[in-house]
Structures are given as C-alpha cells and as structure tokens.
Design a protein around this motif. Sequence first.
Motif, PDB file in Angstrom:
ATOM      1  N   HIS A 288     -21.840 -15.371   3.718  1.00 47.13           N
ATOM      2  CA  HIS A 288     -20.991 -14.281   4.198  1.00 47.13           C
ATOM      3  C   HIS A 288     -21.826 -13.422   5.131  1.00 47.13           C
ATOM      4  O   HIS A 288     -22.969 -13.093   4.813  1.00 47.13           O
TER       5      HIS A 288
ATOM      6  N   GLU B  95     -15.373  -7.249  11.162  1.00 48.41           N
ATOM      7  CA  GLU B  95     -15.348  -8.628  11.629  1.00 48.41           C
ATOM      8  C   GLU B  95     -16.472  -9.365  10.920  1.00 48.41           C
ATOM      9  O   GLU B  95     -17.591  -8.846  10.811  1.00 48.41           O
TER      10      GLU B  95
ATOM     11  N   THR C 232     -17.864 -13.497   9.078  1.00 51.92           N
ATOM     12  CA  THR C 232     -17.722 -14.933   8.876  1.00 51.92           C
ATOM     13  C   THR C 232     -18.057 -15.248   7.428  1.00 51.92           C
ATOM     14  O   THR C 232     -18.740 -14.470   6.749  1.00 51.92           O
TER      15      THR C 232
ATOM     16  N   GLU D 245     -18.388 -18.894   4.556  1.00 52.95           N
ATOM     17  CA  GLU D 245     -18.233 -20.306   4.247  1.00 52.95           C
ATOM     18  C   GLU D 245     -17.974 -20.413   2.754  1.00 52.95           C
ATOM     19  O   GLU D 245     -18.568 -19.688   1.958  1.00 52.95           O
TER      20      GLU D 245
ATOM     21  N   ALA E  64     -15.804 -23.270   7.189  1.00 53.93           N
ATOM     22  CA  ALA E  64     -16.236 -22.005   7.788  1.00 53.93           C
ATOM     23  C   ALA E  64     -14.994 -21.214   8.179  1.00 53.93           C
ATOM     24  O   ALA E  64     -13.996 -21.795   8.639  1.00 53.93           O
TER      25      ALA E  64
ATOM     26  N   SER F 274     -13.548 -17.376  10.031  1.00 61.08           N
ATOM     27  CA  SER F 274     -13.729 -16.084  10.689  1.00 61.08           C
ATOM     28  C   SER F 274     -12.733 -15.135  10.049  1.00 61.08           C
ATOM     29  O   SER F 274     -11.585 -15.516   9.782  1.00 61.08           O
TER      30      SER F 274
ATOM     31  N   CYS G 148     -11.192 -10.945   9.827  1.00 60.96           N
ATOM     32  CA  CYS G 148     -11.087  -9.584  10.326  1.00 60.96           C
ATOM     33  C   CYS G 148     -10.287  -8.786   9.309  1.00 60.96           C
ATOM     34  O   CYS G 148      -9.177  -9.185   8.936  1.00 60.96           O
TER      35      CYS G 148
ATOM     36  N   ASP H 194      -9.424 -20.416   9.686  1.00 59.87           N
ATOM     37  CA  ASP H 194     -10.209 -21.538   9.180  1.00 59.87           C
ATOM     38  C   ASP H 194     -10.771 -22.289  10.386  1.00 59.87           C
ATOM     39  O   ASP H 194     -10.012 -22.841  11.193  1.00 59.87           O
ATOM     40  N   ARG H 195     -12.101 -22.306  10.532  1.00 65.65           N
ATOM     41  CA  ARG H 195     -12.739 -22.969  11.669  1.00 65.65           C
ATOM     42  C   ARG H 195     -13.086 -24.421  11.366  1.00 65.65           C
ATOM     43  O   ARG H 195     -13.695 -25.093  12.177  1.00 65.65           O
TER      44      ARG H 195
END
Length: 119
Positions: free
Chosen positions: A62, A77, A79, A81, A91, A93, A95, A114-115
């Motif tokens: 995190h 903002e 990130t 996992e 991973a 992203s 907000c 979800d990346r």
Amino acid sequence: MTNDETFIREFDQAFTSGNLTWIAEHVVEDIEWTVIGEPALKGKQALLDGISQMMAQPLEEHQLLRVVANQQWAVVEGTMEMEIEQGIRHAFSVCDLYDLEDGKVKALTTYVVDRGEVK
C-alpha cells in the motif's frame, strides 16, 4: 504537512491496517462509505463491518501517492496490491474523497481501478 493532512494519513493507516478502534473514534455516527459500483454502507457499524470484510484479503502493498486536505474535505491518491484469489495478486489504483466535520470523517467515497494481475 498540515494537521488535516496528518489526520488523513493516520486515518488511512488505521483503515489499511484494520485498526477499527481508532477508526470508530474518528468517524461520525451516520458516516456513509460509498465504493463506486457497490451499495453504500451507512452508519458507523456498517463501515466497521465493511472494513473487517475487506481485511479478509489483507493488503500486500500500500502506498499513498498524494494527500490534499483542509478542514472540510480531503483527497487521497494511492496504490495497493492484494491477493484476490489463491495465488493471484492484482494491483489497484485508489482515490478516496473524504468529507470532514468537526475533525471527524463524515463521508468517504472510494474509486478503485483494477490494473490487473501482478506477475
């Protein structure tokens, strides 16, 4: 860093570590948490239950990238996992938009992207 930014960083740390006692002391009774695409959770106990459920899949990583805050609102903002299935880690992203009232969180809106799978 302002006091408001420090508070939000502390809130985020408590949230991601599952420190429900700290969170309960720093939200209003009728807080509303909306994760975009999911039904809103209304009330302190619903928020705490939602965080408990989220902690069933603990964060592996995190990172806060940016925090902007004043006495009425904050934007975070970051990130993260996490393992979404056995052996499958994704991973994300994130907000978070906070509405603040008298030094407590009144509402929280979360956007999550979800990346994809982390190899």
